[in-house]
Design an enzyme around this catalytic site. Sequence first.
Site, PDB file in Angstrom:
ATOM      1  N   ASP A   1      -8.567  -6.425  -4.961  1.00 52.37           N
ATOM      2  CA  ASP A   1      -8.285  -5.068  -4.475  1.00 52.37           C
ATOM      3  C   ASP A   1      -9.025  -4.043  -5.326  1.00 52.37           C
ATOM      4  O   ASP A   1      -8.827  -3.973  -6.539  1.00 52.37           O
ATOM      5  CB  ASP A   1      -6.776  -4.823  -4.533  1.00 52.37           C
ATOM      6  CG  ASP A   1      -6.329  -3.598  -3.747  1.00 52.37           C
ATOM      7  OD1 ASP A   1      -7.148  -2.701  -3.497  1.00 52.37           O
ATOM      8  OD2 ASP A   1      -5.132  -3.558  -3.402  1.00 52.37           O
TER       9      ASP A   1
ATOM     10  N   ARG B   1     -12.201   7.558   7.931  1.00 58.87           N
ATOM     11  CA  ARG B   1     -11.876   6.142   8.123  1.00 58.87           C
ATOM     12  C   ARG B   1     -12.977   5.250   7.559  1.00 58.87           C
ATOM     13  O   ARG B   1     -12.693   4.214   6.947  1.00 58.87           O
ATOM     14  CB  ARG B   1     -11.680   5.857   9.609  1.00 58.87           C
ATOM     15  CG  ARG B   1     -11.325   4.409   9.923  1.00 58.87           C
ATOM     16  CD  ARG B   1     -10.018   3.999   9.273  1.00 58.87           C
ATOM     17  NE  ARG B   1      -9.493   2.776   9.869  1.00 58.87           N
ATOM     18  CZ  ARG B   1      -8.338   2.224   9.546  1.00 58.87           C
ATOM     19  NH1 ARG B   1      -7.587   2.790   8.613  1.00 58.87           N
ATOM     20  NH2 ARG B   1      -7.923   1.127  10.119  1.00 58.87           N
TER      21      ARG B   1
ATOM     22  N   HIS C   1      -8.170  -4.973  -0.624  1.00 61.04           N
ATOM     23  CA  HIS C   1      -6.865  -4.374  -0.363  1.00 61.04           C
ATOM     24  C   HIS C   1      -6.243  -4.895   0.930  1.00 61.04           C
ATOM     25  O   HIS C   1      -5.022  -5.099   1.001  1.00 61.04           O
ATOM     26  CB  HIS C   1      -7.012  -2.851  -0.303  1.00 61.04           C
ATOM     27  CG  HIS C   1      -5.722  -2.121  -0.126  1.00 61.04           C
ATOM     28  ND1 HIS C   1      -4.718  -2.157  -1.063  1.00 61.04           N
ATOM     29  CD2 HIS C   1      -5.265  -1.329   0.894  1.00 61.04           C
ATOM     30  CE1 HIS C   1      -3.701  -1.415  -0.649  1.00 61.04           C
ATOM     31  NE2 HIS C   1      -4.002  -0.919   0.534  1.00 61.04           N
ATOM     32  N   ASP C   2      -7.047  -5.125   1.944  1.00 61.81           N
ATOM     33  CA  ASP C   2      -6.520  -5.615   3.215  1.00 61.81           C
ATOM     34  C   ASP C   2      -5.883  -6.994   3.107  1.00 61.81           C
ATOM     35  O   ASP C   2      -5.261  -7.466   4.064  1.00 61.81           O
ATOM     36  CB  ASP C   2      -7.626  -5.639   4.273  1.00 61.81           C
ATOM     37  CG  ASP C   2      -7.785  -4.308   4.981  1.00 61.81           C
ATOM     38  OD1 ASP C   2      -6.996  -3.381   4.706  1.00 61.81           O
ATOM     39  OD2 ASP C   2      -8.708  -4.174   5.808  1.00 61.81           O
TER      40      ASP C   2
ATOM     41  N   SER D   1       0.845  -1.191   0.000  1.00 61.35           N
ATOM     42  CA  SER D   1       0.000   0.000   0.000  1.00 61.35           C
ATOM     43  C   SER D   1       0.886   1.249   0.000  1.00 61.35           C
ATOM     44  O   SER D   1       1.769   1.374  -0.840  1.00 61.35           O
ATOM     45  CB  SER D   1      -0.958  -0.040   1.202  1.00 61.35           C
ATOM     46  OG  SER D   1      -1.954   0.933   1.086  1.00 61.35           O
TER      47      SER D   1
END
Length: 397
Positions: free
Chosen positions: A340, A244, A371-372, A172
């Site tokens: 992702d 967030r 993505h995580d 990332s």
Amino acid sequence: MDVGAQVTARIHRPDPPATGAWREGDPVGERRFADVGDLPLQLGGTLPQVRLAFQTWGTLAPDGGNAVLVEHALTGDAHVTGAAGEGHPTPGWWGTLVGPGRALDTDRWFVVAANVLGGCQGSTGPAARRPGSSRPWGSAFPRLTVADQVAAEARLADQLGVRRFAAVLGGSMGGMRSLEWAAAHPDRVGAALVLATCAASSADQIGAQSAQITAVLSDPGWHGGDYHDRPDGHGPHRGLGLARRLAHLTYRTAHELDERFGRMPQVGEDPWDPDAPGRFAVQSYLDHHAEKLVHRFDAGSYVALTDAMNTWDVGLARGGTDAALAAVTVPLVVAGVDSDRLYPLADSRRIAERAAATVGGLRTVRSPYGHDGFLLEVDQIAPLVTETLRLGSLNRG
């Protein structure tokens, strides 16, 4: 009472701090600090008296050839491995990869991780004290680029006696720094793992990330960026929490969220109640992640680091993105996550295909988590780390 006020009353949490940053006087934990001097900035000006907080594991070999740099992502920090505890609000984010007998075997490798320049866990950033003042930098903190962050890390390496890293590893935002290291300091990197990232931020990424910045700046608690010394509950925690929530939706996939939560209500709540509507389970999930972040992170750092991601382009001052990739000579292991939606696999493919130093083509991490996946799929990440270390050992300069 409006719905927002009902939700706030229902959560009934203590007022969050104006900033979740580590501050002077807080427990140090496993941190160490390096003062790396005044740093000229890519976009102009100089950042004085830069300090980086960092951690290390293992022992530096007499010839210095076993050093490895691990780069964290946006809301990560230098605490790559280890338990949460005094001085460290969260456990290590790659803990199962670092330690004796693991992919990053600390019986062999000297592992270094720094809190990124502009961060909020001990390095110079908006929440840090401004030199010559008793106040934090706040609104006076200058704009940074990924290149500036890497320049500061190179100075840290000098202080640690590391002439050359066997490998630089990052995903990332950390993958941006890993690629920048390879482009800017080819004589100081044996190999690089470039994971779940891009060579230059796209319009879609800039748009999503700019919306998060706007959420913070629009919070009345932002106070122009000078909020750090205000009482609990009077900082930009609402804006940071909203940022967030927006970001977390890009970190996961629509399929996973639907499989995990669907349209289920949060336990004990009724989203269809006409008088006191409750939350869906997915709303509770996002609230939880927002609440955690505002207690451990700084809104100013979030803005500064997200802005650095927006301006990221490995080709800046190098003749363009493709020209810069073609000029990289450091062996690269390039990988992306197939699901992702923040940094789609096509971004990693561009790096893999246009960087002549890519080894083995594009590697694909298969994950339902989006993505995580670069944090969660450790069984697939570990072999990539091992391969990068092997390449770095062979390429000793």
